[in-house]
Design an enzyme around this catalytic site. Structure first.
Site, PDB file in Angstrom:
ATOM      1  N   LYS A   9       6.193   7.008   2.322  1.00 29.72           N
ATOM      2  CA  LYS A   9       7.222   6.676   3.313  1.00 29.72           C
ATOM      3  C   LYS A   9       7.939   7.954   3.787  1.00 29.72           C
ATOM      4  CE  LYS A   9       7.905   2.023   1.430  1.00 29.72           C
ATOM      5  NZ  LYS A   9       8.917   0.979   1.103  1.00 29.72           N
ATOM      6  N   TYR A  49       5.808  -4.998   8.773  1.00 29.31           N
ATOM      7  CA  TYR A  49       6.656  -5.730   7.821  1.00 29.31           C
ATOM      8  C   TYR A  49       7.051  -7.109   8.345  1.00 29.31           C
ATOM      9  CZ  TYR A  49       7.340  -1.769   4.597  1.00 29.31           C
ATOM     10  OH  TYR A  49       7.168  -0.779   3.670  1.00 29.31           O
ATOM     11  N   ASN A 112      12.308   4.147  -1.119  1.00 25.41           N
ATOM     12  CA  ASN A 112      11.604   4.047  -2.405  1.00 25.41           C
ATOM     13  C   ASN A 112      10.218   4.719  -2.382  1.00 25.41           C
ATOM     14  OD1 ASN A 112      10.223   2.121  -0.974  1.00 25.41           O
ATOM     15  ND2 ASN A 112      10.539   0.452  -2.428  1.00 25.41           N
ATOM     16  N   HIS A 115       4.686   2.689  -0.593  1.00 20.79           N
ATOM     17  CA  HIS A 115       4.334   1.276  -0.422  1.00 20.79           C
ATOM     18  C   HIS A 115       2.932   1.047  -0.943  1.00 20.79           C
ATOM     19  CE1 HIS A 115       3.692  -2.652   1.483  1.00 20.79           C
ATOM     20  NE2 HIS A 115       2.495  -2.193   1.778  1.00 20.79           N
ATOM     21  N   GLU A 126      -3.121  -5.334   5.956  1.00 15.81           N
ATOM     22  CA  GLU A 126      -2.505  -4.008   6.085  1.00 15.81           C
ATOM     23  C   GLU A 126      -3.509  -2.886   6.386  1.00 15.81           C
ATOM     24  OE1 GLU A 126       1.438  -4.772   3.309  1.00 15.81           O
ATOM     25  OE2 GLU A 126      -0.153  -3.481   2.531  1.00 15.81           O
TER      26      GLU A 126
HETATM   27  P1  CMP Z   1       7.703  -2.190   0.120  1.00 13.81           P
HETATM   28  O1  CMP Z   1       6.867  -2.235  -1.099  1.00 13.81           O
HETATM   29  O2  CMP Z   1       7.308  -1.270   1.197  1.00 13.81           O
HETATM   30  O3  CMP Z   1       7.849  -3.680   0.724  1.00 13.81           O
HETATM   31  C1  CMP Z   1       8.973  -4.112   1.442  1.00 13.81           C
HETATM   32  C2  CMP Z   1      10.088  -3.121   1.411  1.00 13.81           C
HETATM   33  O4  CMP Z   1      11.361  -3.641   1.736  1.00 13.81           O
HETATM   34  C3  CMP Z   1      10.256  -2.586   0.002  1.00 13.81           C
HETATM   35  O5  CMP Z   1       9.186  -1.778  -0.339  1.00 13.81           O
HETATM   36  C4  CMP Z   1      11.601  -1.915   0.104  1.00 13.81           C
HETATM   37  O6  CMP Z   1      11.493  -0.631   0.689  1.00 13.81           O
HETATM   38  C5  CMP Z   1      12.314  -2.841   1.066  1.00 13.81           C
HETATM   39  N1  CMP Z   1      13.222  -3.734   0.355  1.00 13.81           N
HETATM   40  C6  CMP Z   1      12.904  -4.719  -0.488  1.00 13.81           C
HETATM   41  N2  CMP Z   1      14.014  -5.341  -0.939  1.00 13.81           N
HETATM   42  C7  CMP Z   1      15.044  -4.714  -0.356  1.00 13.81           C
HETATM   43  C8  CMP Z   1      16.449  -4.897  -0.417  1.00 13.81           C
HETATM   44  N3  CMP Z   1      16.995  -5.840  -1.162  1.00 13.81           N
HETATM   45  N4  CMP Z   1      17.201  -4.064   0.315  1.00 13.81           N
HETATM   46  C9  CMP Z   1      16.632  -3.117   1.098  1.00 13.81           C
HETATM   47  N5  CMP Z   1      15.298  -2.908   1.199  1.00 13.81           N
HETATM   48  C10 CMP Z   1      14.525  -3.699   0.464  1.00 13.81           C
END
Ligand code: CMP
Length: 139
Positions: A9, A49, A112, A115, A126
């Site tokens: 990311k 998403y 984070n 993904h 995806e």
């Molecule tokens: P990812 O695995 O990319 O899938 C969906 C993404 O949404 C997740 O990682 C996080 O980056 C984001 N995400 C999931 N839960 C939350 C939350 N409660 N608040 C903000 N972002 C979130």
């Protein structure tokens, strides 16, 4: 053999850990079968998403995902989906296990780092979202 889609990311690219993340996947026995850098538009991030479109964090998540370039990759190997998810750690880095990518590098549940597809059906959406059949062809 299984395939999964992973993304370094924008925070991972900014932190200069693209090689670190890909290296961890390779050391775990996964093969990079397609790879590219892209700067997603808001519409592209929203399409990716779309399953989260009703969630309160959707706007912020898609803003973040187009805040800078990302590195997109298709990985292949035995149990690739679970392997990548285990290596990433929990979505919230505060809950991620020691030695996982998110524990080691992530700042928050949104920023984070990485993904990974969460199921075979998800990977089936995806991978072709970002890569053509030719780009993911085994040679
Ligand atoms: P990812 O695995 O990319 O899938 C969906 C993404 O949404 C997740 O990682 C996080 O980056 C984001 N995400 C999931 N839960 C939350 C939350 N409660 N608040 C903000 N972002 C979130």
């Amino acid at each position: 053999m299984e395939r999964t889609l992973s993304i370094v990311k924008p925070d991972g690219v900014r932190k200069n850990i693209v090689g670190e993340v890909i290296g961890r996947f390779e050391k775990a026995g996964l093969q990079v079968i397609a790879l590219k850098m892209a700067h997603l538009s808001k519409a592209e991030a929203e399409g990716f998403y779309a399953v989260h479109s009703k969630r309160p964090f959707f706007g912020s998540l898609t803003e973040f995902m187009c805040s800078g370039p990302v590195v997109l990759m298709a990985l292949e190997g035995p149990d690739a989906i679970k392997k990548v998810r285990d290596m990433m750690g929990a979505t919230d880095p505060a809950k991620a296990a020691q030695g996982t990518i998110r524990k080691d590098f992530a700042d928050s549940i949104e920023s984070n780092i990485v993904h990974g597809s969460d199921a075979p059906e998800t990977a089936g959406f995806e991978i072709p979202y970002f890569f053509s059949a030719l780009e993911t062809m085994r040679r």
